[in-house]
Scaffold this active site. Structure first.
Site, mmCIF file in Angstrom:
data_model
loop_
_atom_site.group_PDB
_atom_site.id
_atom_site.type_symbol
_atom_site.label_atom_id
_atom_site.label_comp_id
_atom_site.label_asym_id
_atom_site.label_seq_id
_atom_site.Cartn_x
_atom_site.Cartn_y
_atom_site.Cartn_z
ATOM 1 N N ARG A 114 40.151 36.455 29.572
ATOM 2 C CA ARG A 114 40.631 37.815 29.815
ATOM 3 C C ARG A 114 41.459 38.055 28.585
ATOM 4 N NH1 ARG A 114 44.190 38.439 35.055
ATOM 5 N NH2 ARG A 114 42.060 37.987 36.107
ATOM 6 N N ARG A 171 51.879 40.713 32.348
ATOM 7 C CA ARG A 171 50.136 40.862 32.177
ATOM 8 C C ARG A 171 50.089 41.975 31.324
ATOM 9 N NH1 ARG A 171 47.243 37.890 36.013
ATOM 10 N NH2 ARG A 171 48.442 36.138 36.541
ATOM 11 N N LYS A 202 53.188 36.299 38.256
ATOM 12 C CA LYS A 202 53.007 37.346 37.528
ATOM 13 C C LYS A 202 53.556 38.577 37.502
ATOM 14 C CE LYS A 202 48.734 37.294 39.446
ATOM 15 N NZ LYS A 202 47.474 37.492 40.399
ATOM 16 N N LYS A 241 53.456 43.056 36.467
ATOM 17 C CA LYS A 241 52.223 43.991 35.832
ATOM 18 C C LYS A 241 53.111 45.468 35.602
ATOM 19 C CE LYS A 241 48.807 41.744 38.352
ATOM 20 N NZ LYS A 241 47.477 41.792 38.931
ATOM 21 N N CYS A 287 36.188 43.872 43.387
ATOM 22 C CA CYS A 287 36.522 42.758 42.638
ATOM 23 C C CYS A 287 35.320 41.751 42.284
ATOM 24 C CB CYS A 287 37.744 42.012 43.102
ATOM 25 S SG CYS A 287 37.051 40.889 44.548
ATOM 26 N N CYS A 323 34.892 33.601 40.998
ATOM 27 C CA CYS A 323 36.170 33.330 41.693
ATOM 28 C C CYS A 323 36.389 32.219 42.519
ATOM 29 C CB CYS A 323 36.679 34.594 42.256
ATOM 30 S SG CYS A 323 38.314 34.699 42.844
ATOM 31 N N CYS A 358 38.682 38.660 49.157
ATOM 32 C CA CYS A 358 39.556 37.750 49.729
ATOM 33 C C CYS A 358 40.918 38.771 49.691
ATOM 34 C CB CYS A 358 40.159 36.615 49.119
ATOM 35 S SG CYS A 358 41.102 36.701 47.514
ATOM 36 N N CYS A 377 42.361 42.281 44.451
ATOM 37 C CA CYS A 377 42.307 42.349 42.993
ATOM 38 C C CYS A 377 41.716 43.955 42.708
ATOM 39 C CB CYS A 377 41.524 41.551 42.172
ATOM 40 S SG CYS A 377 42.143 39.716 42.387
HETATM 41 FE FE1 SRM Z 1 43.333 39.455 40.613
HETATM 42 C C1 SRM Z 1 43.832 36.019 41.032
HETATM 43 C C2 SRM Z 1 40.333 38.773 39.231
HETATM 44 C C3 SRM Z 1 43.162 42.436 39.146
HETATM 45 C C4 SRM Z 1 45.965 40.268 42.640
HETATM 46 N N1 SRM Z 1 42.207 37.786 40.228
HETATM 47 C C5 SRM Z 1 42.712 36.585 40.520
HETATM 48 C C6 SRM Z 1 41.555 35.324 39.831
HETATM 49 C C7 SRM Z 1 42.258 34.914 38.663
HETATM 50 C C8 SRM Z 1 41.611 34.178 40.668
HETATM 51 C C9 SRM Z 1 42.346 32.950 40.574
HETATM 52 O O1 SRM Z 1 43.503 32.808 40.688
HETATM 53 O O2 SRM Z 1 41.561 32.105 40.570
HETATM 54 C C10 SRM Z 1 40.593 36.243 39.911
HETATM 55 C C11 SRM Z 1 39.531 35.814 38.948
HETATM 56 C C12 SRM Z 1 37.975 36.257 39.250
HETATM 57 C C13 SRM Z 1 37.037 36.075 38.286
HETATM 58 O O3 SRM Z 1 36.045 35.314 38.648
HETATM 59 O O4 SRM Z 1 37.092 36.709 37.233
HETATM 60 C C14 SRM Z 1 40.960 37.609 39.710
HETATM 61 N N2 SRM Z 1 42.251 40.456 39.157
HETATM 62 C C15 SRM Z 1 41.074 39.882 39.063
HETATM 63 C C16 SRM Z 1 40.121 40.957 38.261
HETATM 64 C C17 SRM Z 1 39.315 40.657 37.121
HETATM 65 C C18 SRM Z 1 39.374 41.817 39.339
HETATM 66 C C19 SRM Z 1 38.327 42.961 38.961
HETATM 67 O O5 SRM Z 1 37.379 42.704 39.680
HETATM 68 O O6 SRM Z 1 38.682 43.657 38.108
HETATM 69 C C20 SRM Z 1 41.224 41.966 37.932
HETATM 70 C C21 SRM Z 1 41.953 41.505 36.407
HETATM 71 C C22 SRM Z 1 42.854 42.506 35.870
HETATM 72 C C23 SRM Z 1 43.328 42.029 34.605
HETATM 73 O O7 SRM Z 1 42.647 42.534 33.647
HETATM 74 O O8 SRM Z 1 44.383 41.572 34.289
HETATM 75 C C24 SRM Z 1 42.450 41.552 38.852
HETATM 76 N N3 SRM Z 1 44.520 41.259 40.796
HETATM 77 C C25 SRM Z 1 44.237 42.232 40.178
HETATM 78 C C26 SRM Z 1 45.022 43.335 40.964
HETATM 79 C C27 SRM Z 1 44.979 44.750 40.474
HETATM 80 C C28 SRM Z 1 45.933 45.082 39.472
HETATM 81 O O9 SRM Z 1 46.788 44.449 39.196
HETATM 82 O O10 SRM Z 1 46.197 46.422 39.413
HETATM 83 C C29 SRM Z 1 45.750 42.742 41.835
HETATM 84 C C30 SRM Z 1 46.605 43.158 42.923
HETATM 85 C C31 SRM Z 1 48.048 43.849 42.293
HETATM 86 C C32 SRM Z 1 48.938 42.806 42.403
HETATM 87 O O11 SRM Z 1 49.168 41.829 41.287
HETATM 88 O O12 SRM Z 1 49.759 42.703 43.367
HETATM 89 C C33 SRM Z 1 45.447 41.242 41.793
HETATM 90 N N4 SRM Z 1 44.676 38.498 41.695
HETATM 91 C C34 SRM Z 1 45.497 38.968 42.334
HETATM 92 C C35 SRM Z 1 46.281 37.868 43.037
HETATM 93 C C36 SRM Z 1 47.361 38.140 44.325
HETATM 94 C C37 SRM Z 1 48.846 38.177 43.709
HETATM 95 C C38 SRM Z 1 49.693 38.264 44.606
HETATM 96 O O13 SRM Z 1 50.806 38.812 44.616
HETATM 97 O O14 SRM Z 1 49.630 37.452 45.861
HETATM 98 C C39 SRM Z 1 45.607 36.582 42.876
HETATM 99 C C40 SRM Z 1 46.122 35.136 43.296
HETATM 100 C C41 SRM Z 1 47.200 34.601 42.885
HETATM 101 O O15 SRM Z 1 47.849 35.242 42.096
HETATM 102 O O16 SRM Z 1 47.556 33.856 43.342
HETATM 103 C C42 SRM Z 1 44.670 37.084 41.744
HETATM 104 FE FE1 SF4 Z 2 38.930 36.651 43.693
HETATM 105 FE FE2 SF4 Z 2 40.323 37.484 45.981
HETATM 106 FE FE3 SF4 Z 2 40.537 38.476 43.468
HETATM 107 FE FE4 SF4 Z 2 38.392 39.237 44.565
HETATM 108 S S1 SF4 Z 2 40.367 39.678 45.413
HETATM 109 S S2 SF4 Z 2 38.608 38.295 42.390
HETATM 110 S S3 SF4 Z 2 37.943 37.326 45.668
HETATM 111 S S4 SF4 Z 2 41.221 36.433 44.114
#
Ligand code: SRM
Ligand code: SF4
Length: 577
Positions: free
Chosen positions: A85, A154, A219, A221, A442, A448, A487, A491
């Site tokens: 990323r 981030r 994390k 943000k 997402c 993922c 899930c 995201c």
């Molecule tokens: Fe996310 C984890 C993809 C934005 C909440 N996210 C992941 C991981 C890295 C899975 C992992 O931990 O193994 C995913 C990788 C998938 C892949 O194959 O690429 C992933 N997140 C993404 C992206 C690529 C989704 C997309 O389709 O665009 C976004 C990348 C953003 C970036 O450029 O930094 C992405 N993730 C978000 C957002 C939206 C936002 O930030 O505006 C959220 C919700 C906001 C938040 O953080 O509360 C988000 N991602 C999560 C979470 C849950 C965090 C939590 O507080 O519980 C996880 C899992 C974790 O952290 O344990 C996670």
């Molecule tokens: Fe993966 Fe769940 Fe985030 Fe989708 S919402 S990219 S399935 S961690």
């Protein structure tokens, strides 16, 4: 580490905390054994402990889940590969940088670029041996991946906001400054990926004045939004800055909001999405300090025992918003002004097509379905953006809705850009319905590791089916925000969508209704663990009812609440009620 030591988890012995805390503390400022793991030839993987550390370097180990069963049958290790990323504050890159990204994706990754919901790029499918060349290629074009993931601040996002060029450039500048200020100071990234020599006293040199050796509990943000567009979903950020313009349209400062977040786990009521609360106003020159002090507050008081409770939203709910504000003001050494009245948000989507900016330049917002840039039969998107980047020697801006803006096009170049868009069939407003233009998914499968159901690969076909229902109901020209996550982590920010889906298992989703059209209200669980047939059967009569009974200007999210299909969610703690 600066600032007062607190009575929070930061001051407790490591053996009382989550094991990840010791991992960070013992990592020698994010080095671990990453370099040794990269050199190990017998596996495509790195160790689990190093995998936690590479996240701070913007790199995730994954495996191709489409191949998992077959590899297992063949008694082979999983098809390990990496996601990278990029750190791209405010989502701005030059078209020269784009050309380099495109080349790296075709050389070292899976020949796609993925625009994320935080306005940056991801490479998928990078093999271990190609990690270093990719990072070095990025470095040559002045891009890096430091802190794009991990327990740190981030990527900092900002409204892409094409029609307000002056505000955008000020916010872009601040996003870059905040991002730079909150970067980890360790040289680990430069040593491991860019072959910088380690200095003898690196332990001392690597002192992290803001983070300390255990970085943040989780994390973090930050985002900047400029009303009327809430395209970054500012209330979903741990720390949000909402621009307030003065009478002359100049930036007066920002309303500050804290405690947003989406992540939750099914059947874990102590986890919930939460929208940020506005706590006051700050001047533009105070932004970096406010960001630093909020981060140190979360560093000291965030939960370091239970990672499911470690985001700042829970810190605030545990200690109270008033306490949080008082402690922040104590650390700042001044109070925050009361929040200012400003322009209201009207939507959280993007404005597609051409818009003229303040300086007379033009911006074209291009719909990129679910952010995936690749060449497909009949839609050579990656090729088109490469050709456009050769003609348009300016900027591409990414949006948090996973779209791309061809930005700052001079009047005399507009015709050439238009011709290229037409030649490649990319004129979005005529090609797509408002429903599709407001949809977002997402990544989920196959990369993922946390995905429970399809998202990016499935939502387009579900939207097609919903488009037919919308057309039948006479709603073809209506926009409804629709977001899917594979899930419950959220995201795609599904808990703010008017219709949200989160994966429960193969082909099964939770359905949420009632999010606010401009990102101001969480939605409510409507259906639990259902497949496509049940989804369509349940939504069809509601969409028809909406067409018949909606009030002037009433959004779908507001309607489903008024019509009694769901009750409004008033706070994060109310989400699971
Ligand atoms: Fe996310 C984890 C993809 C934005 C909440 N996210 C992941 C991981 C890295 C899975 C992992 O931990 O193994 C995913 C990788 C998938 C892949 O194959 O690429 C992933 N997140 C993404 C992206 C690529 C989704 C997309 O389709 O665009 C976004 C990348 C953003 C970036 O450029 O930094 C992405 N993730 C978000 C957002 C939206 C936002 O930030 O505006 C959220 C919700 C906001 C938040 O953080 O509360 C988000 N991602 C999560 C979470 C849950 C965090 C939590 O507080 O519980 C996880 C899992 C974790 O952290 O344990 C996670
Ligand atoms: Fe993966 Fe769940 Fe985030 Fe989708 S919402 S990219 S399935 S961690």
């Amino acid at each position: 580490m600066s600032d007062t030591q607190s009575h929070g988890d930061i001051s407790r012995p490591l053996d009382e905390l989550h094991p990840n805390e010791r991992g960070k503390a013992d990592s020698h400022y994010l080095r671990g054994t990453i370099a040794e793991g990269l050199a190990a030839p017998i596996t495509g993987a790195i160790s689990e402990e190093d995998n936690k550390l590479t996240k701070f370097h913007g790199i995730y180990m994954q495996d191709d889940r489409d191949l998992r069963d077959e590899r297992r049958r063949q008694k082979l290790e999983p098809a390990y590969q990496f996601m990278i990323r990029v750190r791209l504050p405010a989502g701005v890159c030059t078209t020269d940088q784009w050309l380099r990204l495109d080349e790296l994706a075709r050389t070292y990754a899976n020949r796609t670029l993925r625009i994320t919901t935080r306005q940056t790029f991801q490479f998928h499918g990078v093999l271990k041996g190609n990690l270093k060349p990719t990072i070095q290629g990025l470095h040559r074009t002045l891009l890096d991946t430091l802190a794009a993931c991990g327990d740190d601040n981030r990527g900092v996002v900002a409204s892409a906001n094409p029609h307000q060029s002056a505000l955008h450039s000020q916010m872009h500048d601040l996003a870059r400054r905040v991002s730079a200020h909150l970067l980890p100071r360790t040289r680990a990234y430069h040593e491991i990926w860019l072959d910088e020599q380690q200095v003898a006293s690196s332990e001392a040199a690597d002192e992290e004045p803001i983070y300390g050796r255990t970085y943040l509990p989780r994390k973090f943000k930050i985002g900047f939004a400029a009303p009327p567009t809430n395209d970054i979903d500012v209330y979903s950020q741990d720390l949000g800055f909402i621009a307030i313009a003065d009478d002359a349209g100049e930036l007066a400062g920002f309303n500050v909001c804290v405690g947003g977040g989406m992540g939750r786990t099914d059947n874990e009521p102590k986890t919930y999405p939460r929208l940020a609360d506005v706590i006051g106003f700050c001047q533009p020159e105070q932004v970096v300090d406010v960001a630093e002090k909020v981060v140190t507050l979360q560093r000291d008081y965030g939960n370091r025992v239970d990672r499911s409770q470690a985001r700042m939203k829970y810190t605030i709910d545990r200690l109270g918003l008033d306490w949080f504000k008082d402690e922040l003001e104590r650390r700042l050494g001044h109070t925050l002004e009361p929040a200012h009245d400003g322009e209201a948000f009207t939507h959280n989507g993007d404005r597609y097509g051409w818009v003229q900016g303040v300086g007379g330049h033009w911006h074209y917002t291009l719909f990129i379905e679910n952010g995936r840039v690749r060449d497909r039969d009949g839609l050579p998107l990656m090729t088109a953006l490469r050709e456009l980047a050769r003609v348009h020697r300016g900027e591409y801006r990414l949006t948090c809705n996973q779209n791309l803006i061809i930005a700052n096009v001079p009047e005399k170049e507009r015709a050439a850009v238009d011709a290229l868009l037409k030649a490649h069939g990319l004129h979005n407003t005529t090609r797509h319905t408002p429903l599709r233009l407001h949809s977002m998914a997402c990544v989920a499968l196959p990369t993922c590791g946390l995905a429970m159901a399809e998202s990016e690969r499935y939502l387009p076909s579900l939207v097609s089916k919903l488009e037919a229902v919308m057309a039948d109901a006479g709603l073809a020209d209506n926009a409804i925000t629709i977001r899917m996550s594979g899930c419950p982590n959220g995201c795609s920010r599904p808990y703010i969508a008017e219709i949200g889906f989160t994966g429960r298992g193969p082909g099964k989703y939770n359905v949420y209704l009632g999010g606010g059209f401009h990102g101001q209200r969480l939605n409510r669980l409507f259906l639990n663990n259902v497949g496509e047939t049940e989804i369509l059967e349940a939504l069809e009569p509601i969409l028809h009812q909406y067409a018949r009974e909606r009030r002037q200007g009433e959004s779908f999210g507001d309607f489903v609440i008024r019509a009694g299909h769901v009750t409004a969610v008033t706070s994060g703690k109310d989400f699971n009620a």
